[in-house]
Scaffold this motif. Structure first.
Motif, PDB file in Angstrom:
ATOM      1  N   UNK A 172      22.263  12.191  23.291  1.00 50.20           N
ATOM      2  CA  UNK A 172      22.510  11.278  22.169  1.00 50.20           C
ATOM      3  C   UNK A 172      23.811  11.654  21.469  1.00 50.20           C
ATOM      4  N   UNK A 173      24.015  12.967  21.261  1.00 56.87           N
ATOM      5  CA  UNK A 173      25.223  13.427  20.584  1.00 56.87           C
ATOM      6  C   UNK A 173      26.482  13.043  21.355  1.00 56.87           C
ATOM      7  N   UNK A 174      26.460  13.198  22.673  1.00 55.59           N
ATOM      8  CA  UNK A 174      27.628  12.838  23.481  1.00 55.59           C
ATOM      9  C   UNK A 174      27.898  11.332  23.429  1.00 55.59           C
ATOM     10  N   UNK A 175      26.826  10.535  23.422  1.00 54.64           N
ATOM     11  CA  UNK A 175      27.014   9.092  23.299  1.00 54.64           C
ATOM     12  C   UNK A 175      27.593   8.744  21.933  1.00 54.64           C
ATOM     13  N   UNK A 176      27.176   9.463  20.887  1.00 55.99           N
ATOM     14  CA  UNK A 176      27.743   9.237  19.558  1.00 55.99           C
ATOM     15  C   UNK A 176      29.213   9.649  19.504  1.00 55.99           C
ATOM     16  N   UNK A 177      29.538  10.748  20.170  1.00 54.80           N
ATOM     17  CA  UNK A 177      30.937  11.183  20.221  1.00 54.80           C
ATOM     18  C   UNK A 177      31.802  10.093  20.847  1.00 54.80           C
ATOM     19  N   UNK A 178      31.312   9.464  21.887  1.00 51.25           N
ATOM     20  CA  UNK A 178      32.070   8.398  22.549  1.00 51.25           C
ATOM     21  C   UNK A 178      32.232   7.181  21.628  1.00 51.25           C
ATOM     22  N   UNK A 179      31.271   6.978  20.712  1.00 48.82           N
ATOM     23  CA  UNK A 179      31.378   5.875  19.768  1.00 48.82           C
ATOM     24  C   UNK A 179      32.307   6.209  18.603  1.00 48.82           C
ATOM     25  N   UNK A 180      32.308   7.474  18.196  1.00 49.80           N
ATOM     26  CA  UNK A 180      33.040   7.859  16.997  1.00 49.80           C
ATOM     27  C   UNK A 180      34.444   8.361  17.218  1.00 49.80           C
ATOM     28  N   UNK A 181      34.807   8.692  18.453  1.00 48.27           N
ATOM     29  CA  UNK A 181      36.125   9.269  18.744  1.00 48.27           C
ATOM     30  C   UNK A 181      36.939   8.284  19.580  1.00 48.27           C
ATOM     31  N   UNK A 182      38.191   8.114  19.225  1.00 50.03           N
ATOM     32  CA  UNK A 182      39.068   7.250  20.009  1.00 50.03           C
ATOM     33  C   UNK A 182      39.176   7.779  21.438  1.00 50.03           C
ATOM     34  N   UNK A 183      39.215   6.893  22.423  1.00 47.67           N
ATOM     35  CA  UNK A 183      39.311   7.351  23.820  1.00 47.67           C
ATOM     36  C   UNK A 183      40.472   8.306  24.067  1.00 47.67           C
ATOM     37  N   UNK A 184      41.573   8.113  23.347  1.00 43.20           N
ATOM     38  CA  UNK A 184      42.737   8.982  23.541  1.00 43.20           C
ATOM     39  C   UNK A 184      42.501  10.393  23.021  1.00 43.20           C
ATOM     40  N   UNK A 185      41.441  10.581  22.227  1.00 45.67           N
ATOM     41  CA  UNK A 185      41.125  11.900  21.674  1.00 45.67           C
ATOM     42  C   UNK A 185      39.958  12.576  22.391  1.00 45.67           C
ATOM     43  N   UNK A 186      39.572  12.037  23.550  1.00 49.55           N
ATOM     44  CA  UNK A 186      38.465  12.611  24.321  1.00 49.55           C
ATOM     45  C   UNK A 186      38.941  13.541  25.434  1.00 49.55           C
ATOM     46  N   UNK A 187      40.248  13.700  25.598  1.00 53.88           N
ATOM     47  CA  UNK A 187      40.756  14.612  26.613  1.00 53.88           C
ATOM     48  C   UNK A 187      41.439  13.904  27.758  1.00 53.88           C
ATOM     49  N   UNK A 188      41.853  14.703  28.751  1.00 53.61           N
ATOM     50  CA  UNK A 188      42.619  14.182  29.880  1.00 53.61           C
ATOM     51  C   UNK A 188      41.739  13.516  30.935  1.00 53.61           C
ATOM     52  N   UNK A 189      40.486  13.965  31.073  1.00 52.24           N
ATOM     53  CA  UNK A 189      39.648  13.426  32.148  1.00 52.24           C
ATOM     54  C   UNK A 189      38.198  13.246  31.692  1.00 52.24           C
ATOM     55  N   UNK A 190      37.978  12.445  30.634  1.00 52.09           N
ATOM     56  CA  UNK A 190      36.595  12.204  30.203  1.00 52.09           C
ATOM     57  C   UNK A 190      35.905  11.243  31.166  1.00 52.09           C
ATOM     58  N   UNK A 191      34.573  11.181  31.157  1.00 55.40           N
ATOM     59  CA  UNK A 191      33.865  10.241  32.035  1.00 55.40           C
ATOM     60  C   UNK A 191      34.130   8.805  31.589  1.00 55.40           C
ATOM     61  N   UNK A 192      34.950   8.107  32.311  1.00 55.96           N
ATOM     62  CA  UNK A 192      35.253   6.705  32.012  1.00 55.96           C
ATOM     63  C   UNK A 192      34.325   5.813  32.827  1.00 55.96           C
ATOM     64  N   UNK A 193      34.586   4.513  32.794  1.00 52.68           N
ATOM     65  CA  UNK A 193      33.727   3.545  33.465  1.00 52.68           C
ATOM     66  C   UNK A 193      33.525   3.900  34.937  1.00 52.68           C
ATOM     67  N   UNK A 194      32.273   4.064  35.333  1.00 54.93           N
ATOM     68  CA  UNK A 194      31.949   4.367  36.721  1.00 54.93           C
ATOM     69  C   UNK A 194      32.028   5.830  37.096  1.00 54.93           C
ATOM     70  N   UNK A 195      32.584   6.660  36.228  1.00 53.96           N
ATOM     71  CA  UNK A 195      32.692   8.095  36.517  1.00 53.96           C
ATOM     72  C   UNK A 195      31.386   8.807  36.146  1.00 53.96           C
ATOM     73  N   UNK A 196      31.106   9.904  36.839  1.00 55.59           N
ATOM     74  CA  UNK A 196      29.856  10.626  36.633  1.00 55.59           C
ATOM     75  C   UNK A 196      30.060  11.766  35.630  1.00 55.59           C
ATOM     76  N   UNK A 197      29.181  11.817  34.661  1.00 52.55           N
ATOM     77  CA  UNK A 197      29.194  12.874  33.653  1.00 52.55           C
ATOM     78  C   UNK A 197      28.164  13.936  34.030  1.00 52.55           C
ATOM     79  N   UNK A 198      28.525  15.196  33.895  1.00 47.53           N
ATOM     80  CA  UNK A 198      27.590  16.272  34.226  1.00 47.53           C
ATOM     81  C   UNK A 198      26.432  16.291  33.231  1.00 47.53           C
ATOM     82  N   UNK A 199      25.203  16.597  33.673  1.00 47.79           N
ATOM     83  CA  UNK A 199      24.094  16.776  32.738  1.00 47.79           C
ATOM     84  C   UNK A 199      24.460  17.839  31.699  1.00 47.79           C
ATOM     85  N   UNK A 200      23.861  17.786  30.514  1.00 48.73           N
ATOM     86  CA  UNK A 200      24.339  18.598  29.395  1.00 48.73           C
ATOM     87  C   UNK A 200      24.388  20.094  29.627  1.00 48.73           C
TER      88      UNK A 200
END
Length: 423
Positions: A200-228
């Motif tokens: 839930x926290x990671x989903x909130x971070x994606x809502x509250x932080x601009x995409x440009x402030x999420x880093x060089x290689x965040x999980x974008x559309x279709x990309x796989x995010x590692x389990x927490x």
């Protein structure tokens, strides 16, 4: 939580009566397969006692809920209470004894702890030591050690080079970044619940932080995010053998992760974000925030899945959590399609196209659930992820999460007849 009521007292009293009747004095005279030892008190457990124990545990888990109630925590407390009574010379237990035990179980289930787990999916940039999202913290271990050592004074805790938490006697080594989650849950449920809260926290971070402030290689559309709590793997080596002995080796991919620095920290510290995150993690029953919170967790599970059909299922689960009507007065596909189109557009022509797309994708979901058909391509999984992200972004930014969910879906239902959405 007050457990002292007739519904809980009755099965506990029945267990007490059956357990006391099982008291044994000599291990030589009992069936070893039925032997139980509780704080030095011996029992030869009868079928009646086993059935009474099961009934008491089931009722108390029902009362406590799936997060705070677990048999592994409740069962030992039941037998400990009987052992204490027998050691004190009692041959029976009454309502006062039952209530004391119920208070003990309630207190035990309500204890808050800080669960610390390795953090691999987020890297804190230079000068950023903590990221806080409700009860979930991402911490730079070198800066958190003072507090951790204070809480655990008997252990020698240092930052190690290995990615996991390692122990050698009282010596503990923790990785460079950790999750610290404050929660109250049954001991056997803590890691499961903490992982859900991190999702839930990671989903909130994606809502509250601009995409440009999420880093060089965040999980974008279709990309796989590692389990927490799992370490993302950089190499997925494989060997493919084709015709005439031709083969290929490789498959290396760079793992996705978040890099959060001062800009992200500032965004997540804004009063509006902190207030909304508080509503999400401490949502009142039947509120929009409760459904929104549930959906955020399922969105994260969708991002974490590399299997396209599973991704589609999780994203639709999130959409249903947000948009479905509890009264189920209409088919679910019609409800989510109409409500989703209202949220995403004020133009009737666009709503028709959006609704059509959602219904088509929901058809794939129904075929998967009801017939096991796995006909989901990248475009399908990515489209429903995109729609899901837009829906939650829209609600996060434009709707009061504290409102009743029933009021929210009622407004969507009225707007689906061509009216503007009025929340």
């Amino acid at each position: 939580m007050n457990l002292k009521n007739a519904e809980n007292r009755a099965p506990v009293q029945s267990f007490f009566d059956a357990a006391i009747a099982c008291h044994a004095t000599s291990p030589k005279e009992i069936d070893f397969n039925r032997m139980r030892l509780a704080d030095g008190v011996l029992f030869e457990v009868s079928d009646t006692a086993q059935e009474a124990q099961a009934a008491a545990v089931d009722q108390l888990i029902k009362a406590l809920g799936a997060i705070r109630g677990h048999a592994a925590d409740i069962e030992p407390l039941l037998w400990q209470a009987v052992a204490d009574a027998l050691k004190a010379g009692s041959t029976s237990m009454h309502q006062g004894d039952v209530d004391t035990l119920l208070d003990t179980i309630s207190d035990n289930a309500g204890k808050e702890v800080d669960l610390i787990k390795p953090c691999h999916s987020v890297v804190l940039m230079e000068k950023t030591n903590n990221i806080v999202v409700g009860p979930v913290k991402i911490r730079r271990s070198s800066k958190a050690l003072t507090e951790i050592r204070r809480l655990c004074p008997k252990s020698k805790i240092e930052v190690g080079e290995e990615p996991d938490i390692e122990t050698d006697g009282m010596d503990v080594k923790i990785p460079h970044f950790v999750w610290q989650v404050k929660l109250a849950a049954a001991s056997k449920v803590r890691e499961e619940q903490a992982a859900w809260m991190v999702d839930i926290a990671l989903s909130l971070i994606r809502l509250g932080v601009k995409p440009t402030n999420l880093g060089m290689n965040p999980p974008t559309l279709g990309k796989v995010e590692a389990p927490p709590f799992a370490k993302a793997k950089a190499d997925h080596n494989r060997m493919i053998i084709g015709e005439s002995g031709r083969y290929s080796i490789g498959g290396w991919t760079m793992p996705c992760f978040y890099q959060l620095g001062i800009p992200a920290q500032r965004e997540l510290s804004k009063r509006d974000f902190v207030k909304k995150a508080g509503l999400v993690f401490a949502s009142s029953k039947n509120s929009l925030a409760e459904r929104f919170s549930q959906g955020l967790g399922w969105i994260a599970r969708g991002r974490q899945s590399s299997d396209r059909p599973t991704r589609l299922l999780y994203f639709f689960t999130a959409i249903e959590a947000l948009l479905s009507d509890s009264d189920k007065t209409a088919p679910i596909v019609q409800t989510v399609a109409r409500h989703g189109s209202v949220l995403l557009s004020d133009k009737n022509e666009s709503r028709i196209e959006i609704s059509k797309t959602i219904r088509q994708l929901y058809g794939l979901r129904s075929s998967l659930v009801h017939t096991g058909k796995r006909g989901v391509v990248d475009k399908d999984a990515n489209t429903i992820q995109y729609i899901t992200d837009l829906l939650f972004y829209k609600v996060w930014n434009e709707v009061d999460l504290s409102m009743k969910h029933s009021r929210f879906v009622e407004a969507l239902s009225k707007a689906s007849y061509g009216l503007p959405a009025n929340f």
